[in-house]
Design an enzyme around this catalytic site. Structure first.
Site, PDB file in Angstrom:
ATOM      1  CG  ASP A 506      -2.179  -0.828   1.208  1.00  0.00           C
ATOM      2  OD1 ASP A 506      -2.361  -1.018   0.025  1.00  0.00           O
ATOM      3  OD2 ASP A 506      -2.528  -0.997   2.281  1.00  0.00           O
TER       4      ASP A 506
HETATM    5  C1  GLC Z   1      -0.295   2.642   5.439  1.00  0.00           C
HETATM    6  C2  GLC Z   1       0.146   1.102   6.278  1.00  0.00           C
HETATM    7  C3  GLC Z   1       0.091  -0.337   5.812  1.00  0.00           C
HETATM    8  C4  GLC Z   1      -1.770  -0.357   5.200  1.00  0.00           C
HETATM    9  C5  GLC Z   1      -2.370   1.171   5.004  1.00  0.00           C
HETATM   10  C6  GLC Z   1      -3.813   1.511   4.696  1.00  0.00           C
HETATM   11  O1  GLC Z   1      -0.106   3.451   6.455  1.00  0.00           O
HETATM   12  O2  GLC Z   1       1.900   1.044   6.283  1.00  0.00           O
HETATM   13  O3  GLC Z   1       0.272  -0.906   6.073  1.00  0.00           O
HETATM   14  O4  GLC Z   1      -1.734  -1.149   4.838  1.00  0.00           O
HETATM   15  O5  GLC Z   1      -1.694   2.088   5.450  1.00  0.00           O
HETATM   16  O6  GLC Z   1      -4.008   1.274   5.609  1.00  0.00           O
HETATM   17  C1  GLC Z   2      -1.342  -3.979   5.024  1.00  0.00           C
HETATM   18  C2  GLC Z   2      -2.797  -4.219   4.104  1.00  0.00           C
HETATM   19  C3  GLC Z   2      -2.113  -4.301   3.311  1.00  0.00           C
HETATM   20  C4  GLC Z   2      -1.204  -4.989   3.211  1.00  0.00           C
HETATM   21  C5  GLC Z   2       0.028  -4.620   2.806  1.00  0.00           C
HETATM   22  C6  GLC Z   2       1.414  -4.048   2.650  1.00  0.00           C
HETATM   23  O1  GLC Z   2      -1.046  -5.067   6.112  1.00  0.00           O
HETATM   24  O2  GLC Z   2      -4.166  -4.002   5.438  1.00  0.00           O
HETATM   25  O3  GLC Z   2      -3.235  -4.832   2.229  1.00  0.00           O
HETATM   26  O4  GLC Z   2      -0.571  -5.379   1.499  1.00  0.00           O
HETATM   27  O5  GLC Z   2      -0.033  -3.495   4.514  1.00  0.00           O
HETATM   28  O6  GLC Z   2       1.381  -2.348   2.859  1.00  0.00           O
END
Ligand code: GLC
Ligand code: GLC
Length: 832
Positions: A506
């Protein structure tokens, strides 16, 4: 290393036993399996909600309080030993909030229940918390025991604080909230009915199965404006106020006087419940039995019948014990579907108990409510939920089936998807929208896992809408085809998948270009017009799930479609080999301008884990030695004592062309943290490449049950956390964001299917272990499509992979797929 421990496993009871209330962070558990849920910490902190942690929050919880984890369901015990204040002892069985030193303390977190026991001055108080199966309430069975030789006079105060339903506005809209709160008190039941007179048809209640000698429902009256939870006025004076809340902050507290003779024990059953009723039954009739229009209803009082019925179902110890036994039987059944005996106690405990338990929890909650996820931010994730169900499908396949349909219903006609949806409405979440180009692939991943577990191809014929629009329905199979095509139709200049908003990571925001600190990397408008940003992670994911799609097409007689799809996969493999290989590892991506990310040519972030995992799992370039070289590079650059970091070297400066990943300090989260979720990808890639020793080594680093330094690790030692601080961090090895992580499902796949090697396939169970050379023999008992298989795997030659013979029910088997068949079966496997 710090050897201090705060608890231990009790495998016979499937419990983790916490013996020191001052854990390095609240260590929590989850209660409830379907609709009514609670989070509970080892000191009884936490909250409850119905289905949706944002829209139906039942009790209030303040995140990141001082001290941490303040507020919950508290029982205050007051022992009067004389007339004066000094002779009064006030304590809680879970130590908090009073923090009166206890003579003993124990918290047992088990499968959907928690039991907290404290002792003070020869009184033992034990509270069992659980949500009975299919019921909309949390049972709290309080047992008070007098261990002394004299009669004890005790006062018991319960405490819960109501949330005004919407957990987000509850914490911000005070000009309204302070005027809306309403309660009713009826005997020993306290009802919370804020907003009931208008649009709500639900209320909550807190009851106890004994007459009470007083109560409180107004927080200020009970606590006192200048006091805190550790010294509420009413409790400290041993005298309830019988307050009735009008606005401000409604609470529920019962007051009970208890006399205990020497050796005597008394049980009290408290119920924290939720009721939803049809509009026409909201209120009781003015004249009994006579309702012809809503005007016949008496709007002064809520209709309490449903609450009373539930209360009556749990008003004796026998009834509660029976419901508790049913919960245990439910878990016995779930955990009996895959049990391993490996000779390694920790591995068995991970595989047989805690990993499967966490898979249920992540399936239920996605990323919504934990002690790191506030329950208001994120609903159910599209990609997250597909991964979660793969860890859960063997437990309750029917729920996984329903989930797949729910998820697919949030897809758009072009194959793109809402990134999240709300569990209450099952509608896509507009705040975040779509555009994450890995999302569609995960639908194939989830659906295939479901069919392989159950053999239920009929799911493919289900009619499923787009974006929940009635009339837009096509078959689920069509959704899969469209998902597959979404990648094919969104390729970039190197014929690799365009990344869109982001892929699995993400925080790799290649089209975001944000300089504004007031906008969220996650929701801000992306500028993908003219973008060349391509993802090697999606490329690998596409090859893995594309192959699954091809195999599925072949199974259902869609040979032409299978051929078409195979061609696309072959081109993708070619594209990766030509444009996705950096020499010693797979590239991670191309940015907006077409520059390399995750290349030796880069200054920071030369190598990333995701593409090594996925292209490795896909076996891209395996014949040419690419997979092995990529895995060697992972060991060389990413590995550390606590697991593999996401990227290396960490980003030390903000790169606007990469976004959030470079916003994090080095070693944390997506910037070179040990993002546990993606370590299993490398482990599985190891098994694809027959590297059983490496697979096992990394598996141990990521499994919570092998943690040595509990103080450093900080979060629960019985479940995985999302991230452990990486080697570039200030405190490598420190865990964060426990419980709700895709790590659970992936660790489960890794252990059950790839290391121990028992893999559901269309026709049966594929046996394909990949173990360390030192593994000699182990057994797995697997229930599968009505059959029960006792599988013994022997490794006389000490190999890492490869099956030389299988004896199925006494007969040699051709190949390594054990047929699906009802009844009991034995399977003798020899590796070599
Ligand atoms: C980001 C996080 C990530 C998460 C994403 C969605 O700030 O680092 O881990 O999946 O937000 O909320
Ligand atoms: C968080 C989110 C997931 C994403 C991951 C890496 O765990 O829930 O959807 O893939 O972060 O960013």
């Amino acid at each position: 290393m710090n050897n201090k421990t705060y608890g231990h496993f009790d495998d016979a009871h499937r419990e983790y036993v916490i013996t020191d209330p001052q854990t390095p962070w609240p260590w929590i558990n989850y209660l409830g399996n379907e609709d009514f849920f609670s989070l509970i910490s080892n000191t009884a902190g936490g909250y409850s909600f119905f289905k949706d942690a944002k829209f139906r929050r039942i009790t209030r919880y303040r995140y990141n309080g001082v001290p941490m984890d303040n507020g919950g369901r508290y029982f205050y015990i007051v022992e009067e030993r004389g007339e004066s204040k000094e002779e009064r002892i006030v304590w809680n069985p879970g130590w908090k909030p009073c923090k009166t030193p206890l003579d003993s303390y124990e918290c047992r977190h088990g499968m959907s229940y928690t039991r907290i026991t404290g002792q003070k001055n020869s009184v033992e108080a034990s509270v069992l918390f659980f949500v009975p199966l299919k019921k909309w309430c949390e049972v709290q069975k309080v047992t008070l025991k007098n261990l002394s030789n004299e009669t004890k006079q005790l006062k018991l105060f319960s405490f819960a604080e109501w949330c005004l339903w919407n957990a987000a506005t509850d914490m911000e809209n005070f000009q309204r909230n302070f005027s809306t709160g309403e309660v009713e008190i009826d005997g020993s039941v306290i009802y919370h009915k804020t907003e009931y007179k208008e649009r709500r048809n639900h209320y909550a209640y807190y009851s106890v199965n004994t007459p009470i000698q007083g109560f409180d429902t107004d927080r200020e009256s009970f606590v006192g404006l200048y006091n805190e939870f550790d010294n509420p006025d009413a409790v400290m004076e041993g005298r309830p106020r019988n307050s009735v809340a009008h606005g401000w902050s409604p609470i529920a507290s019962h007051y009970i006087e208890v006399e205990l003779k020497p050796g005597e024990q008394k049980d009290f059953i408290f119920l924290l419940g939720y009721v939803e009723q049809p509009q026409e039954e909201k209120y009781a009739p003015k004249t009994p039995g006579l309702i012809t229009s809503l005007g016949d209803l008496d709007r002064t009082f809520i209709n309490k019948v449903r609450a009373q019925q539930t209360i009556a179902e749990f008003d004796t110890v026998e009834k509660v014990d029976k419901a508790f036994a049913e919960l245990a039987a439910f878990w016995d059944d779930l955990l009996d579907r895959y049990t391993a005996k490996t000779g390694n106690e920790a591995l068995d405990r991970m595989v047989n108990i805690w990993n499967q338990y966490q898979c249920m929890v992540t399936f239920n909650f996605s990323r919504s409510a934990s002690f790191f996820e506030s329950g208001v931010g994120r609903g159910m994730g599209f990609r997250d939920s597909n991964q979660d169900l793969v860890g859960f499908v063997h437990q309750i396949p029917s729920r996984a089936r329903e989930r797949i349909i729910d998820i697919a219903s949030t897809q758009f006609p072009d194959g793109g998807c809402y990134h999240q949806y709300q569990p209450l409405t099952k509608r896509g979440n507009n705040d975040i929208g779509g555009g994450f180009n890995d999302d569609p692939c995960w639908l194939i991943f989830g659906t295939v896992a479901y069919i392989k577990e159950t053999g239920d191809f009929s799911i493919l014929d289900e009619m499923v809408p787009f974006d929940n629009q009635p009339g837009s329905e096509v078959t689920l199979f069509d959704h899969l085809r469209i998902s597959f095509n979404h990648v094919v139709e969104n390729l970039g200049p190197h014929k690799l998948p365009l990344i869109g908003r982001a892929d699995w990571n993400d925080c790799l925001n290649l089209n975001c270009f944000s300089w504004d600190p007031n906008e969220s990397f996650q929701t801000t408008e992306n500028n993908s017009v003219g973008s060349k940003a391509e993802s090697l992670m999606i490329a690998g994911l596409f090859v893995v799930t594309g192959k699954q799609y091809v195999e599925l097409c072949q199974q259902i007689g869609k040979g032409v479609e299978a051929q078409r799809a195979q061609k696309e996969i072959d081109s993708m493999i070619e594209a990766v080999k030509q444009h996705g290989w950096d020499g010693e590892w797979y590239l991670r991506a191309y940015d907006f301008y077409g520059n390399k990310i995750g290349s030796n040519e880069c200054e920071e972030g030369k190598i990333f884990i995701e593409s090594q995992g996925w292209c490795g799992m896909a076996g891209i370039g395996q014949e040419e030695g690419m997979v092995d070289r990529a895995l060697d590079s992972c060991k060389k650059y990413l590995d550390s004592e606590h697991g593999m970091v996401l990227n290396n070297p960490a980003f030390t400066t903000y790169h606007v062309e990469m976004g959030e990943i470079s916003s994090y300090p080095a070693g944390y989260k997506e910037n070179a943290g040990i993002f546990c979720h993606n370590n299993p990808w490398v482990i599985i890639a190891d098994t694809v490449a027959a590297r059983g020793n490496d697979a096992w080594e990394l598996y141990q680093k990521i499994s919570p049950v092998f943690i040595k330094d509990q103080t450093l690790h900080k979060v629960e030692p019985y479940v995985n956390c999302q991230m452990v601080a990486g080697k570039d961090a200030a405190r490598p090895g420190e865990g964060k964001n426990s419980w709700l992580t895709g790590t659970a499902a992936w660790m489960w796949l890794t252990a059950s299917q790839y290391i121990l090697g028992i893999k559901p396939a269309y026709d049966g169970l594929l046996i394909d272990p990949c173990v360390p050379q030192t593994a000699k023999e182990y057994t797995v008992k697997r229930k599968f499509r009505g059959g029960e298989y006792l599988i013994t795997i022997r490794n006389p030659k000490g190999v890492q992979k490869g099956v030389s013979s299988i004896i199925f029910d006494g007969q040699p088997l051709q190949g390594n797929v054990v047929p699906a068949a009802e009844g009991s079966h034995t399977v003798e496997v020899t590796m070599g």
